[in-house]
Write a protein that holds these residues in place. Sequence first.
Motif, PDB file in Angstrom:
ATOM      1  N   UNK A 126      10.359 -17.458  30.460  1.00 15.20           N
ATOM      2  CA  UNK A 126       9.591 -18.152  31.494  1.00 15.20           C
ATOM      3  C   UNK A 126       9.918 -17.686  32.905  1.00 15.20           C
ATOM      4  N   UNK A 127      11.124 -17.123  33.123  1.00 17.55           N
ATOM      5  CA  UNK A 127      11.487 -16.662  34.462  1.00 17.55           C
ATOM      6  C   UNK A 127      10.880 -15.305  34.799  1.00 17.55           C
ATOM      7  N   UNK A 128      10.352 -14.609  33.789  1.00 12.75           N
ATOM      8  CA  UNK A 128       9.942 -13.213  33.992  1.00 12.75           C
ATOM      9  C   UNK A 128       8.521 -12.913  33.532  1.00 12.75           C
ATOM     10  N   UNK A 129       7.797 -13.916  33.088  1.00 16.82           N
ATOM     11  CA  UNK A 129       6.417 -13.719  32.646  1.00 16.82           C
ATOM     12  C   UNK A 129       5.561 -14.909  33.064  1.00 16.82           C
ATOM     13  N   UNK A 130       4.265 -14.671  33.118  1.00 17.57           N
ATOM     14  CA  UNK A 130       3.286 -15.743  33.288  1.00 17.57           C
ATOM     15  C   UNK A 130       2.784 -16.112  31.894  1.00 17.57           C
ATOM     16  N   UNK A 227     -11.875 -16.330  50.297  1.00 18.86           N
ATOM     17  CA  UNK A 227     -12.333 -17.539  49.624  1.00 18.86           C
ATOM     18  C   UNK A 227     -13.127 -17.237  48.358  1.00 18.86           C
ATOM     19  N   UNK A 228     -13.583 -16.015  48.205  1.00 22.70           N
ATOM     20  CA  UNK A 228     -14.326 -15.631  47.010  1.00 22.70           C
ATOM     21  C   UNK A 228     -13.405 -15.340  45.833  1.00 22.70           C
ATOM     22  N   UNK A 229     -12.114 -15.213  46.094  1.00 24.19           N
ATOM     23  CA  UNK A 229     -11.153 -14.786  45.077  1.00 24.19           C
ATOM     24  C   UNK A 229     -10.661 -15.967  44.251  1.00 24.19           C
ATOM     25  N   UNK A 230     -10.490 -15.794  42.935  1.00 21.53           N
ATOM     26  CA  UNK A 230      -9.865 -16.850  42.122  1.00 21.53           C
ATOM     27  C   UNK A 230      -8.411 -17.051  42.533  1.00 21.53           C
ATOM     28  N   UNK A 231      -7.755 -17.985  41.896  1.00 19.20           N
ATOM     29  CA  UNK A 231      -6.369 -18.276  42.238  1.00 19.20           C
ATOM     30  C   UNK A 231      -5.465 -17.086  41.942  1.00 19.20           C
ATOM     31  N   UNK A 232      -4.368 -17.006  42.685  1.00 14.28           N
ATOM     32  CA  UNK A 232      -3.403 -15.923  42.536  1.00 14.28           C
ATOM     33  C   UNK A 232      -2.555 -16.123  41.288  1.00 14.28           C
ATOM     34  N   UNK A 233      -2.096 -15.027  40.706  1.00 15.62           N
ATOM     35  CA  UNK A 233      -1.144 -15.118  39.588  1.00 15.62           C
ATOM     36  C   UNK A 233       0.196 -15.616  40.119  1.00 15.62           C
ATOM     37  N   UNK A 234       0.963 -16.368  39.343  1.00 12.97           N
ATOM     38  CA  UNK A 234       2.253 -16.900  39.803  1.00 12.97           C
ATOM     39  C   UNK A 234       3.280 -15.787  39.991  1.00 12.97           C
ATOM     40  N   UNK A 235       4.330 -16.039  40.765  1.00 14.92           N
ATOM     41  CA  UNK A 235       5.251 -14.977  41.163  1.00 14.92           C
ATOM     42  C   UNK A 235       6.150 -14.441  40.064  1.00 14.92           C
ATOM     43  N   UNK A 236       6.501 -15.271  39.078  1.00 15.82           N
ATOM     44  CA  UNK A 236       7.587 -14.883  38.174  1.00 15.82           C
ATOM     45  C   UNK A 236       7.275 -13.685  37.286  1.00 15.82           C
ATOM     46  N   UNK A 237       5.994 -13.343  37.126  1.00 16.32           N
ATOM     47  CA  UNK A 237       5.645 -12.189  36.305  1.00 16.32           C
ATOM     48  C   UNK A 237       5.695 -10.862  37.035  1.00 16.32           C
ATOM     49  N   UNK A 238       5.907 -10.889  38.348  1.00 16.76           N
ATOM     50  CA  UNK A 238       5.801  -9.674  39.168  1.00 16.76           C
ATOM     51  C   UNK A 238       7.154  -9.020  39.410  1.00 16.76           C
ATOM     52  N   UNK A 239       7.172  -7.681  39.278  1.00 16.48           N
ATOM     53  CA  UNK A 239       8.378  -6.889  39.522  1.00 16.48           C
ATOM     54  C   UNK A 239       8.019  -5.686  40.383  1.00 16.48           C
ATOM     55  N   UNK A 240       8.754  -5.492  41.492  1.00 13.68           N
ATOM     56  CA  UNK A 240       8.658  -4.230  42.227  1.00 13.68           C
ATOM     57  C   UNK A 240       9.418  -3.206  41.387  1.00 13.68           C
ATOM     58  N   UNK A 241       8.675  -2.430  40.615  1.00 13.66           N
ATOM     59  CA  UNK A 241       9.282  -1.615  39.568  1.00 13.66           C
ATOM     60  C   UNK A 241       9.866  -0.306  40.086  1.00 13.66           C
ATOM     61  N   UNK A 242       9.153   0.367  40.981  1.00 14.13           N
ATOM     62  CA  UNK A 242       9.629   1.679  41.414  1.00 14.13           C
ATOM     63  C   UNK A 242       8.991   2.062  42.737  1.00 14.13           C
ATOM     64  N   UNK A 243       9.757   2.760  43.578  1.00  9.12           N
ATOM     65  CA  UNK A 243       9.250   3.335  44.818  1.00  9.12           C
ATOM     66  C   UNK A 243       9.563   4.829  44.771  1.00  9.12           C
ATOM     67  N   UNK A 244       8.559   5.643  45.047  1.00  9.22           N
ATOM     68  CA  UNK A 244       8.708   7.089  44.916  1.00  9.22           C
ATOM     69  C   UNK A 244       8.886   7.741  46.284  1.00  9.22           C
ATOM     70  N   UNK A 245       9.841   8.659  46.357  1.00  8.52           N
ATOM     71  CA  UNK A 245      10.160   9.391  47.582  1.00  8.52           C
ATOM     72  C   UNK A 245      10.268  10.881  47.281  1.00  8.52           C
ATOM     73  N   UNK A 246      10.096  11.702  48.316  1.00  3.86           N
ATOM     74  CA  UNK A 246      10.398  13.129  48.186  1.00  3.86           C
ATOM     75  C   UNK A 246      11.899  13.394  48.243  1.00  3.86           C
TER      76      UNK A 246
END
Length: 250
Positions: A126-130, A227-246
């Motif tokens: 429950x802490x890591x998924x919706x 206002x046209x957008x449905x509700x947002x997904x809850x936060x617990x399912x989201x992960x900043x997985x990777x950032x790419x650099x040169x």
Amino acid sequence: MKRFAAVVAYDGTDFFGFQVQPNQRTVQGVIEDALFKIHKQEVRTDAAGRTDTGVHGYGQVVAFNSSLDRLSAETMKDALNANLPADVYVRKVHEVGKDFSPRFHAKRRIYHYYILNTPEPDLFKRRYTWWFPYQLDIEKMRQGAKFLIGEHDFAAFRTGKDDRTTIRTITSIRILRLKKDVILFRVEGISFLRRMVRNIVGALVRVGTESLSPETVKLILESKDRSKLPSSAPPQGLVLYKVLFNEFET
């Protein structure tokens, strides 16, 4: 003076977001506390992104200057982990150039969003998924996602005050079913607006339940109207997985 870039993982559940805020426990705050213990003075950090309350990180990148020239990147990693709480872990540390900025030097950012698609909840996930118990049509969600690929004005997918331009580029959205019970949204782009990924997932899930047609995603995007957008997904399912650099491999 050396400059380091740390690749940081964290469980965002018990943090009030990444960015330092007065009288709140934040990821940046505990990292800077650890750096203070190591250096015996304040050390400021810069990050590749600002995650919201409850959002997790696996490949967040944090840069800082160090007056301890004797410390190697590996020694700095060990020192940080010795002073960080159990819900934050430094996976790697790289020595970088004096002008390195994790925000401005990032080439792409990859976010993962996990949905537990089962009839009953799993308390250990429950802490890591919706948890979403209703049937989802992955093919229709993929059709809707195609309208978001490329450079667009994502004003309709922004939440809250954000003075930055709403023109953003998404390079890829992949939607995969992992095993039988977990659906992964992998969203890759150059940069994102506040809560943009969660808003994208929220819209595509409505497509998956057939509450919206795939073509409605295009209409919402073109409307530039939040206002046209449905509700947002809850936060617990989201992960900043990777950032790419040169400059280095994360």
